[in-house]
Design a protein around this motif. Structure first.
Motif, PDB file in Angstrom:
ATOM      1  N   THR A   1     -16.074 -13.974  10.950  1.00  0.00           N
ATOM      2  CA  THR A   1     -16.135 -14.645  12.240  1.00  0.00           C
ATOM      3  C   THR A   1     -16.439 -13.665  13.374  1.00  0.00           C
ATOM      4  O   THR A   1     -17.185 -13.980  14.300  1.00  0.00           O
ATOM      5  CB  THR A   1     -14.799 -15.362  12.524  1.00  0.00           C
ATOM      6  OG1 THR A   1     -14.341 -15.944  11.312  1.00  0.00           O
ATOM      7  CG2 THR A   1     -14.984 -16.447  13.557  1.00  0.00           C
TER       8      THR A   1
ATOM      9  N   ASP B   1     -21.209 -21.617   8.893  1.00  0.00           N
ATOM     10  CA  ASP B   1     -20.087 -20.967   8.215  1.00  0.00           C
ATOM     11  C   ASP B   1     -19.737 -21.700   6.934  1.00  0.00           C
ATOM     12  O   ASP B   1     -19.895 -22.903   6.824  1.00  0.00           O
ATOM     13  CB  ASP B   1     -18.861 -20.940   9.132  1.00  0.00           C
ATOM     14  CG  ASP B   1     -17.772 -20.020   8.576  1.00  0.00           C
ATOM     15  OD1 ASP B   1     -18.069 -19.219   7.661  1.00  0.00           O
ATOM     16  OD2 ASP B   1     -16.634 -20.101   9.044  1.00  0.00           O
ATOM     17  N   GLU B   2     -19.233 -20.943   5.970  1.00  0.00           N
ATOM     18  CA  GLU B   2     -18.734 -21.479   4.717  1.00  0.00           C
ATOM     19  C   GLU B   2     -19.797 -22.277   3.989  1.00  0.00           C
ATOM     20  O   GLU B   2     -19.631 -23.435   3.638  1.00  0.00           O
ATOM     21  CB  GLU B   2     -17.484 -22.337   4.955  1.00  0.00           C
ATOM     22  CG  GLU B   2     -16.403 -21.616   5.678  1.00  0.00           C
ATOM     23  CD  GLU B   2     -15.849 -20.394   4.938  1.00  0.00           C
ATOM     24  OE1 GLU B   2     -15.117 -19.647   5.573  1.00  0.00           O
ATOM     25  OE2 GLU B   2     -16.167 -20.176   3.744  1.00  0.00           O
TER      26      GLU B   2
HETATM   27 MG    MG Z   1     -14.065 -17.669   7.856  1.00  0.00          MG
END
Ligand code: MG
Ligand code: ADP
Length: 700
Positions: free
Chosen positions: A307, A401-402
């Motif tokens: 992050t 993200d992810e």
């Molecule tokens: Mg993360």
């Protein structure tokens, strides 16, 4: 140089539609179309699932119960038995013994074929009947009738309703006559280098393997004929992804350079970036400074600090007077990012905006307006970020993200959206995808050939390894004591209730029930509950209380799988752990071990464990290395599941198996390079043959 493709002009018959084949009428053509088979060439690439050896006649005395066999025998007698539901029994013998044929459906023609004294050739699975071996509804024909299915093994094809194996066998036999018209696109030199047979030999062998073929290799998919096709398919896949990448790289992207703002931010962070974070950021910076869109996958284990890297990249967009979008797969994770980004960036005067599906009414209008006029510099959200009606003024960077939550198909779609999101069609924002499910490099190069990759292979200092144990459900009382002790000692704990059904409602209900039970069993603890059905604000309130230490135990569904960060939490209980995949368990476990206290994870399971379940829990007990876990996950579940390609069907491999064929991958890369340079037409045709119209490449 003449390449086979130069002769492709002659291949009209292979691209001819299937109804040109003898025996294929409109009805059959319709059923074949259901399997995606439209041309003769399609059919030739429709390969058997398995093969039966019908070449060897087995004496009745040597039959094995449970196995299919071919028998030649004479009809000795017959009878019809049963009152209401009659069956027709035929006894046959071959001198070595006798056998019963049992028919539940029978008519005059069958009875005629089974006349006493008739010599029959029979095929079917042998079972043990009341009077000895028997076969139910065997395939049968007169022993002296000519048949072409006995010179080779008999293929069993993937099929669909109303499409009989006999029909498939007949028409593939027809299609095989036209085999020579199918162009062999792989240069002979490359095939020879690997000892592969040529295309025609490979296809002929797979459709009609000769007796004595290595059946075991065929079953495993390691026969040279299959390996050759797998090789082709992997090259095609590789070429298609590269093509996709090239198309995008023809577009312009804004040049972004990090400046004073980011330097100030980094200096103010309470920690220094790890070496791995710095290296990742250097890769990203180099990409962002170019005028081609960045397409980068950042892989890194849970908790490695992706992050922060994302925020640093976002600041480059902000410094250039443009916008960055950060997309997470769940609202909870998006909220977590919002909190981080707000906390980090607002002190610098950066406006962070928020957009998720449930944001409605005035809040939504305000967010949309800020996104559209550019005053929202960083926008955090879910899929909602890329829905109709969301117009970014100056989108320069998209961060996803992810990634393991998104399939390849969605990735392509998002990229489209990202491009649309830039107002000017020829301008494409930079794109960065972050994943906590790292996959081995060779696999990454195949599965993500459209992306550059960066690995963050280091955790921030001060992390404590998490001790993991697997405990059967019967020892729940002990587990409760553990939770009580941890919380009394000032630590916090998670209690994760796993998916009961693919239903958020039932899941939420189960978590609610468990929370209620735990409140009774552990009355001295302050217990909170989060699940997917809670309103966002409520969820956030509970999370905030847990984070502030006002709750001891957080009961949650797997919504907490990603991103949640509470360093004081040192114990995690996962119920029904046997139901979850490795990657998911690893993600969940990553929520603890973030502080200085020794942490542990208890995997509760319901015995008996399946072999896979046992293997999964064992892997987690043994290692916390995300790369090792990812590899084992691949082995246990197969790449389709892990890479998220199974659900969508896009990029699904037909013959190749990324894991089994991993040794081929380096050669695949080289061959793809070589084809592009030396035989660009063959490269294009190969990509089309294997990835075909099913893919959306052409449109991306
Ligand atoms: Mg993360
Ligand atoms: P993930 O890669 O799993 O998304 P996060 O970005 O959520 O990891 O980071 C996990 C935690 O580690 C966060 O609390 C974050 O602030 C912290 N962190 C990130 N980088 C560092 C660092 N270099 N040193 C110390 N802590 C860090």
């Amino acid at each position: 140089m003449t390449h086979p493709l130069a002769e492709a002009g002659r291949s009209v018959s292979a691209s001819r539609s299937l109804d040109a084949l003898k025996g294929v009428g409109p009805k059959l053509a319709g059923r074949l179309a259901k399997l995606g088979l439209r041309t003769v060439e399609d059919l030739l690439f429709h390969l058997p699932l398995r093969w039966q050896d019908r070449t060897q006649v087995v004496p009745i005395s040597e039959l094995t119960i449970g196995e299919p066999a071919v028998i030649e025998a004479e009809v000795l007698g017959m009878e019809t038995v049963g009152r209401t539901r009659q069956s027709f029994l035929v006894r046959v013998g071959d001198g070595s013994g006798t056998l019963v044929l049992r028919f539940f459906h029978f008519g005059a023609s069958l009875q005629a074929a089974m006349a006493r004294g008739a010599r029959l050739r029979l095929f079917g699975e042998v079972r043990s009947g009341p009077t000895g071996p028997e076969i139910i509804h065997p395939e049968h024909r007169p022993a002296d009738a000519p048949a072409d299915d006995e010179a080779t093994l008999t293929p069993v094809y993937p099929s669909t309703e109303g499409l009989h194996q006999l029909a498939l066998r007949k028409i593939t036999a027809e299609a095989l006559r036209l085999l020579d018209a199918v162009p062999d696109l792989l240069p002979a030199a490359i095939a020879r280098e690997h000892g592969f047979p040529d295309l025609h030999a490979a296809l002929r062998l797979l459709h009609r393997p000769p007796p004595g073929v290595e059946l075991e290799a065929l079953a495993l998919g390691t026969h040279p004929a299959q390996q050759r096709l797998a090789f082709e398919e992997l090259i095609a896949h590789q070429l298609a992804l590269r093509e996709l990448r090239q198309r995008l790289q023809r577009l312009q992207a804004p040049k972004l350079a990090a400046g004073a703002l980011r330097a100030r931010w980094l200096a103010a962070l309470p920690f220094a970036l790890t070496g791995a974070q710095q290296r990742a950021l250097a890769d990203i910076d180099a990409d962002l400074q170019g005028s081609r869109p960045m397409l980068r996958l950042v892989q890194g284990d849970v908790g490695c600090g992706k992050t922060v890297v994302a925020a640093a990249a976002a600041l480059s967009a902000v410094e250039a007077g443009m916008q960055a979008a950060v997309m997470a797969p769940t609202e909870l994770l998006a909220e977590q990012h919002l909190r981080n980004f707000t906390q980090w960036l607002e002190p610098l005067g950066v406006r962070v905006e928020w957009l998720v599906g449930r944001l409605k009414g005035r809040g939504r209008e305000a967010a949309l307006a800020a996104i559209a006029d550019g005053s929202a510099q960083v926008v955090v959200g879910t899929h909602a970020l890329f829905q109709e009606g969301v117009n970014f003024a100056r989108l320069a960077l998209v961060i996803i993200d992810e990634q393991h939550r998104f399939g390849v198909h969605q990735r392509l779609q998002l990229r489209d959206k990202g491009r649309e999101a830039g107002r000017d069609g020829s301008r494409c924002p930079h794109q960065m995808v972050m994943t906590a499910t790292p996959i081995p490099r060779t696999l990454a190069m195949s599965a993500y050939a459209d992306l550059d990759t960066t690995v963050i292979d280091e955790l921030p200092p001060g992390r404590t390894p998490v001790t993991t144990v697997a405990v059967p459900e019967a020892r729940r009382a002990e587990v409760l004591e553990r939770v009580r002790a941890a919380c009394r000692g000032g630590r916090q704990a998670y209690w994760v209730c796993t998916l009961v059904e693919e239903s958020e409602t039932l899941d939420a209900q189960a978590a609610t029930d468990i929370a209620a039970a735990l409140m009774q069993q552990l009355p001295e603890l302050r217990i909170g509950l989060v699940h997917g059905r809670l309103r966002g604000v409520d969820k956030e309130a509970v999370m905030a209380r847990f984070k502030a230490g006002e709750l001891d135990l957080l009961v949650a569904t797997t919504v907490i799988e990603v991103g949640v960060d509470v360093p004081n939490a040192s114990l995690m209980i996962i119920e029904n752990a046997e139901r979850l995949g490795l990657a998911q368990l690893h993600q969940l476990r990553g929520r603890v071990g973030r502080g200085a206290a020794a942490s542990s994870c208890v995997l509760m399971y319901h015995p008996p464990l399946s072999e896979q379940g046992r293997a999964r829990l064992g892997v987690l007990r043994e290692t916390s290395d995300g790369f090792v876990i990812a590899r084992r996950d691949l082995e246990l579940r197969g790449p389709g599941e892990v890479l998220g390609t199974r659900q969508t069907g896009t990029l699904a491999l037909r013959i190749a198996d990324l894991l089994r064929d991993e040794p081929l991958l380096p050669a695949v890369q080289r061959a793809a390079d070589r084809l592009l340079v030396e035989h660009p037409n063959a490269a294009a045709a190969l990509a089309r043959r294997w990835t075909g119209e099913r893919e959306r490449y052409g449109e991306v």
